[in-house]
Design an enzyme around this catalytic site. Sequence first.
Site, PDB file in Angstrom:
ATOM      1  N   ASP A   1     -10.163   3.266   1.312  1.00  0.00           N
ATOM      2  CA  ASP A   1     -10.336   2.868   2.609  1.00  0.00           C
ATOM      3  C   ASP A   1     -11.192   4.248   3.446  1.00  0.00           C
ATOM      4  OD1 ASP A   1      -9.439   0.254   2.813  1.00  0.00           O
ATOM      5  OD2 ASP A   1      -7.517   1.026   3.226  1.00  0.00           O
TER       6      ASP A   1
ATOM      7  N   LYS B   1       0.808  -1.140   0.019  1.00  0.00           N
ATOM      8  CA  LYS B   1      -0.047  -0.088  -0.059  1.00  0.00           C
ATOM      9  C   LYS B   1       0.812   1.277  -0.168  1.00  0.00           C
ATOM     10  CE  LYS B   1      -4.467  -1.146   2.004  1.00  0.00           C
ATOM     11  NZ  LYS B   1      -5.351  -0.810   3.189  1.00  0.00           N
TER      12      LYS B   1
HETATM   13  P1  NAP Z   1      -1.185  -2.229   9.956  1.00  0.00           P
HETATM   14  O1  NAP Z   1      -0.919  -1.090   8.946  1.00  0.00           O
HETATM   15  O2  NAP Z   1      -0.110  -3.320  10.257  1.00  0.00           O
HETATM   16  O3  NAP Z   1      -1.412  -1.704  11.425  1.00  0.00           O
HETATM   17  C1  NAP Z   1      -1.730  -2.359  12.691  1.00  0.00           C
HETATM   18  C2  NAP Z   1      -2.080  -1.527  13.863  1.00  0.00           C
HETATM   19  O4  NAP Z   1      -2.168  -2.510  14.944  1.00  0.00           O
HETATM   20  C3  NAP Z   1      -0.661  -1.067  14.227  1.00  0.00           C
HETATM   21  O5  NAP Z   1      -0.733   0.190  14.766  1.00  0.00           O
HETATM   22  C4  NAP Z   1      -0.054  -2.115  15.304  1.00  0.00           C
HETATM   23  O6  NAP Z   1       0.834  -1.551  16.340  1.00  0.00           O
HETATM   24  C5  NAP Z   1      -1.224  -2.515  15.973  1.00  0.00           C
HETATM   25  N1  NAP Z   1      -1.236  -3.774  16.691  1.00  0.00           N
HETATM   26  C6  NAP Z   1      -0.724  -4.990  15.809  1.00  0.00           C
HETATM   27  N2  NAP Z   1      -0.944  -5.941  16.781  1.00  0.00           N
HETATM   28  C7  NAP Z   1      -1.104  -5.229  17.904  1.00  0.00           C
HETATM   29  C8  NAP Z   1      -1.149  -5.912  19.286  1.00  0.00           C
HETATM   30  N3  NAP Z   1      -0.894  -7.262  19.678  1.00  0.00           N
HETATM   31  N4  NAP Z   1      -1.390  -5.000  20.393  1.00  0.00           N
HETATM   32  C9  NAP Z   1      -1.597  -3.574  20.055  1.00  0.00           C
HETATM   33  N5  NAP Z   1      -1.688  -3.165  18.914  1.00  0.00           N
HETATM   34  C10 NAP Z   1      -1.246  -3.767  17.605  1.00  0.00           C
HETATM   35  O7  NAP Z   1      -2.563  -2.977   9.544  1.00  0.00           O
HETATM   36  P2  NAP Z   1      -3.796  -2.029   8.979  1.00  0.00           P
HETATM   37  O8  NAP Z   1      -3.621  -2.384   7.426  1.00  0.00           O
HETATM   38  O9  NAP Z   1      -3.950  -0.797   9.488  1.00  0.00           O
HETATM   39  O10 NAP Z   1      -5.025  -3.270   9.152  1.00  0.00           O
HETATM   40  C11 NAP Z   1      -5.312  -3.384  10.535  1.00  0.00           C
HETATM   41  C12 NAP Z   1      -6.711  -4.021  10.656  1.00  0.00           C
HETATM   42  O11 NAP Z   1      -7.793  -3.616   9.698  1.00  0.00           O
HETATM   43  C13 NAP Z   1      -6.449  -5.381   9.901  1.00  0.00           C
HETATM   44  O12 NAP Z   1      -7.217  -6.523  10.808  1.00  0.00           O
HETATM   45  C14 NAP Z   1      -7.242  -5.454   8.597  1.00  0.00           C
HETATM   46  O13 NAP Z   1      -7.602  -6.715   8.157  1.00  0.00           O
HETATM   47  C15 NAP Z   1      -8.225  -4.359   9.030  1.00  0.00           C
HETATM   48  N6  NAP Z   1      -8.661  -3.701   7.811  1.00  0.00           N
HETATM   49  C16 NAP Z   1     -10.016  -3.842   7.220  1.00  0.00           C
HETATM   50  C17 NAP Z   1     -10.240  -3.127   6.107  1.00  0.00           C
HETATM   51  C18 NAP Z   1     -11.792  -3.354   5.873  1.00  0.00           C
HETATM   52  O14 NAP Z   1     -12.183  -2.895   4.682  1.00  0.00           O
HETATM   53  N7  NAP Z   1     -12.653  -3.873   6.663  1.00  0.00           N
HETATM   54  C19 NAP Z   1      -9.572  -2.395   5.372  1.00  0.00           C
HETATM   55  C20 NAP Z   1      -8.299  -2.397   5.775  1.00  0.00           C
HETATM   56  C21 NAP Z   1      -7.941  -2.942   7.118  1.00  0.00           C
HETATM   57  P3  NAP Z   1       2.582  -1.580  15.914  1.00  0.00           P
HETATM   58  O15 NAP Z   1       2.736  -0.714  14.738  1.00  0.00           O
HETATM   59  O16 NAP Z   1       3.097  -1.462  17.196  1.00  0.00           O
HETATM   60  O17 NAP Z   1       2.920  -3.063  15.430  1.00  0.00           O
END
Ligand code: NAP
Length: 506
Positions: free
Chosen positions: A333, A296
Amino acid sequence: MSLFGTGLRRICAVAAASAAAEMAKLVRSALRQTSTVELRLDWLSSDAERAQFLRWLRKCRPHKATFLATCRRREGGGKFAGGVDHELYWLIQAREAGCQWCDLEVETLHKLPGHSVREYPVPPRVMLSVHDFERTPDLPRGVNLPAHGEVDAVKIAAEARTIQDSVRLLRLARKSKSFVAVPMGEVGLPARILALREGSALAYAPVAAATAPGQVCLDEMKNLYRAHALTRGTRVYGVIGDPVGHSLSPLLHNTAFVARRLDAVYLPFLVRQLGDFLAAVPDFGVRGFSVTLPHKQAILKHLKECEPLAAAIGAVNTVVVRNDGSLYGCNTDYVGVLRTLKKKLQIKGSRTLIFGAGGSARAAALALARAGAIVGICARREEAAKELARSVGGEIVPRRALRTEFFDAILNATPIGMHPHDGISPLSSGELHCRIVMDLIYRPQRTQLLRLAAKKGIATVSGVEMFLAQGIAQWEIWTEKRAPEAAMRRAVLAALRAEENSQQRR
Ligand code: NAP
């Protein structure tokens, strides 16, 4: 016309089972969808099962169907433990049972006197097959059938380690009429679907579920991807990511293409190196693609132009390939979050907490802040939370404050609680003081976080709503038409329900 006819006849169902009765069931099921079927005799567990199955075939075979018999030896990558004579014996039996074609591995042909199979009464038409389960080898410039008509078609099935590997195989299909291209492995999957439109005489699809990465089952090959109906005029779209295998985007977008009768297809591209995919965009005729993890951010530097909002988010999830081949990027998004929350909440003036500070948190924070919400960010890394809060003019909220502070909405933008870790919640019940909880996760639809919220009487919003909204926005950007939202929603919800039911049964 191709060697096997036109339309659906070019999708070859693969029937492979260890017992004769099961194999007969697969053949019956295959014939409901296509009339070309490969019979993997090597999969049958014994000679007795092979004999029983061929007796059934002789009696019950519909005369309009085309059957290819295969009894691939282990040397050629099959399951048959016997030698060359034994393989030929079963191919001869298959002819007597009514098979018009047989598949003969190159390893077997090389062992025959004069490298010819014509003096054996095997099925009258012969497909010479070459398999490489490791890589896509150097390929010839064209496929010329061996002289003296020893074989009628040549098949190359090769593992595609890169998208360029699969492009090379498809180029060969364009040049040679009696050729079957089978790119193998998950990287090769889009090319497997596009093989027919490039001129491959057949595309193979297992009758039941796929048994190896990169296979597409018969039902999906025919009904989801419509491989037999694709032409060079078909507009190609897709999703790029790693992993990409479980994406519901192909279902979402292809459902909409079918509903609106558009000549377009959407494919899942497993992309490890962006450059590998981007170089294949002209070959595949890709007109637009969704971008998911981990590309992305990295895609930004390949764009000629980027919507200012996506540039501000620092991530692109939607790319349009313009007529001159240049790439335009945007981020849906952002609209996904807004459209979803707007249905439940007066965003302007609301106080909203986002848990997490990654890519989707960034899109959500920017969307809500621009729509007039007061945005709070809570994340395990204080620095990341601070940076995001600052960039959207929001506040940083320490975790301990969640026990006492009230928000209009709390959004989970972390992967905590995503399948297979369904039982855990990113926040405890005591941290949920709000009117609405939205989880961005959509597998499962009802996460543990949403369950905790519902127990407290808080309204809940599943990530599936955002998934639908961002996908619908993508579809409308690419097609410049109104998306058939109800059909897209029905398809995705049914798939998620089926998935969850099958997980519960396990
Ligand atoms: P990302 O860029 O990897 O960000 C994940 C975030 O979660 C980061 O801030 C990370 O912190 C935090 N995190 C991960 N594990 C954690 C834990 N055990 N405790 C506390 N914080 C934690 O991922 P993303 O793209 O934002 O996606 C996040 C979620 O949204 C995913 O489940 C994805 O499937 C979902 N999503 C859904 C849609 C939809 O259309 N519904 C669209 C996009 C994303 P660190 O930086 O410290 O690791």
